[in-house]
Design a protein around this motif. Sequence first.
Motif, PDB file in Angstrom:
ATOM      1  N   GLN A 241       0.870  -1.179   0.000  1.00  0.00           N
ATOM      2  CA  GLN A 241       0.000   0.000   0.000  1.00  0.00           C
ATOM      3  C   GLN A 241       0.905   1.225   0.000  1.00  0.00           C
ATOM      4  N   PRO A 242       0.596   2.234  -0.798  1.00  0.00           N
ATOM      5  CA  PRO A 242       1.455   3.419  -0.826  1.00  0.00           C
ATOM      6  C   PRO A 242       1.439   4.144   0.519  1.00  0.00           C
ATOM      7  N   VAL A 243       2.549   4.840   0.800  1.00  0.00           N
ATOM      8  CA  VAL A 243       2.658   5.603   2.041  1.00  0.00           C
ATOM      9  C   VAL A 243       3.057   7.047   1.729  1.00  0.00           C
ATOM     10  N   ALA A 244       2.687   7.936   2.622  1.00  0.00           N
ATOM     11  CA  ALA A 244       3.040   9.352   2.485  1.00  0.00           C
ATOM     12  C   ALA A 244       4.389   9.615   3.131  1.00  0.00           C
ATOM     13  N   PHE A 245       5.205  10.382   2.441  1.00  0.00           N
ATOM     14  CA  PHE A 245       6.497  10.819   2.960  1.00  0.00           C
ATOM     15  C   PHE A 245       6.436  12.284   3.389  1.00  0.00           C
ATOM     16  N   GLY A 246       5.352  12.960   3.050  1.00  0.00           N
ATOM     17  CA  GLY A 246       5.231  14.375   3.384  1.00  0.00           C
ATOM     18  C   GLY A 246       5.565  15.297   2.226  1.00  0.00           C
ATOM     19  N   ASN A 247       5.614  14.763   1.021  1.00  0.00           N
ATOM     20  CA  ASN A 247       5.880  15.577  -0.159  1.00  0.00           C
ATOM     21  C   ASN A 247       4.545  15.799  -0.869  1.00  0.00           C
ATOM     22  N   PRO A 248       3.976  17.000  -0.738  1.00  0.00           N
ATOM     23  CA  PRO A 248       2.626  17.220  -1.281  1.00  0.00           C
ATOM     24  C   PRO A 248       2.531  17.060  -2.798  1.00  0.00           C
ATOM     25  N   ASP A 249       3.630  17.239  -3.507  1.00  0.00           N
ATOM     26  CA  ASP A 249       3.590  17.129  -4.960  1.00  0.00           C
ATOM     27  C   ASP A 249       3.721  15.696  -5.466  1.00  0.00           C
ATOM     28  N   ASN A 250       4.420  14.846  -4.715  1.00  0.00           N
ATOM     29  CA  ASN A 250       4.752  13.522  -5.239  1.00  0.00           C
ATOM     30  C   ASN A 250       4.277  12.343  -4.395  1.00  0.00           C
ATOM     31  N   ASP A 251       3.618  12.600  -3.266  1.00  0.00           N
ATOM     32  CA  ASP A 251       3.048  11.523  -2.451  1.00  0.00           C
ATOM     33  C   ASP A 251       1.777  11.011  -3.115  1.00  0.00           C
ATOM     34  N   PRO A 252       1.358   9.806  -2.810  1.00  0.00           N
ATOM     35  CA  PRO A 252       2.004   8.806  -1.973  1.00  0.00           C
ATOM     36  C   PRO A 252       3.057   8.034  -2.758  1.00  0.00           C
ATOM     37  N   VAL A 253       3.947   7.381  -2.014  1.00  0.00           N
ATOM     38  CA  VAL A 253       5.041   6.629  -2.608  1.00  0.00           C
ATOM     39  C   VAL A 253       4.655   5.155  -2.741  1.00  0.00           C
ATOM     40  N   HIS A 254       4.917   4.617  -3.918  1.00  0.00           N
ATOM     41  CA  HIS A 254       4.663   3.209  -4.222  1.00  0.00           C
ATOM     42  C   HIS A 254       5.969   2.419  -4.367  1.00  0.00           C
ATOM     43  N   VAL A 255       7.035   3.123  -4.793  1.00  0.00           N
ATOM     44  CA  VAL A 255       8.314   2.481  -5.101  1.00  0.00           C
ATOM     45  C   VAL A 255       9.423   3.175  -4.318  1.00  0.00           C
ATOM     46  N   VAL A 256      10.242   2.370  -3.635  1.00  0.00           N
ATOM     47  CA  VAL A 256      11.383   2.887  -2.877  1.00  0.00           C
ATOM     48  C   VAL A 256      12.638   2.246  -3.458  1.00  0.00           C
ATOM     49  N   ILE A 257      13.540   3.096  -3.948  1.00  0.00           N
ATOM     50  CA  ILE A 257      14.810   2.624  -4.495  1.00  0.00           C
ATOM     51  C   ILE A 257      15.912   3.215  -3.629  1.00  0.00           C
TER      52      ILE A 257
END
Length: 142
Positions: free
Chosen positions: A81-97
């Motif tokens: 499930q995607p999670v928020a990092f606190g970046n209003p323009d690019n959240d939520p995050v689905h992929v972490v590299i």
Amino acid sequence: MLTRETIALRVPAADWEEAVRAAGQLLVAAGAAEPRYIEGMLRMVRELGPYIVIMPGVAIPHARPEEGALREGFSLVTLAQPVAFGNPDNDPVHVVIAFCAPDAGTHLETLRHLAEFLGQPEVVARLLAAETPDDVLAMLNG
């Protein structure tokens, strides 16, 4: 530099810290970073904010080489499930590299390669559709 062992798909994470830890653990398990590198990645986000969320749905956590990078390494995690990092323009995050590099020059070169890869059309959708680490590797090598 991604291998089957440094790719994890549909990983559950309650928040951005768990997502970063999951990606960092893969670097540690692969021998690319010391365990303290994970704390360095978390500290960078806490101190500098969610700048690591570089495009919609994608975060690239990393720390300084001196915080435990042993060699150049990458890990890739897709989230259940995607999670928020606190970046209003690019959240939520689905992929972490996550990545680590032993020196500043390699660090910058690694970022350049990541930008080229992520600049490809549909790359995030293709990563999210991957069923196995081999699917991701085939995409990277194709």
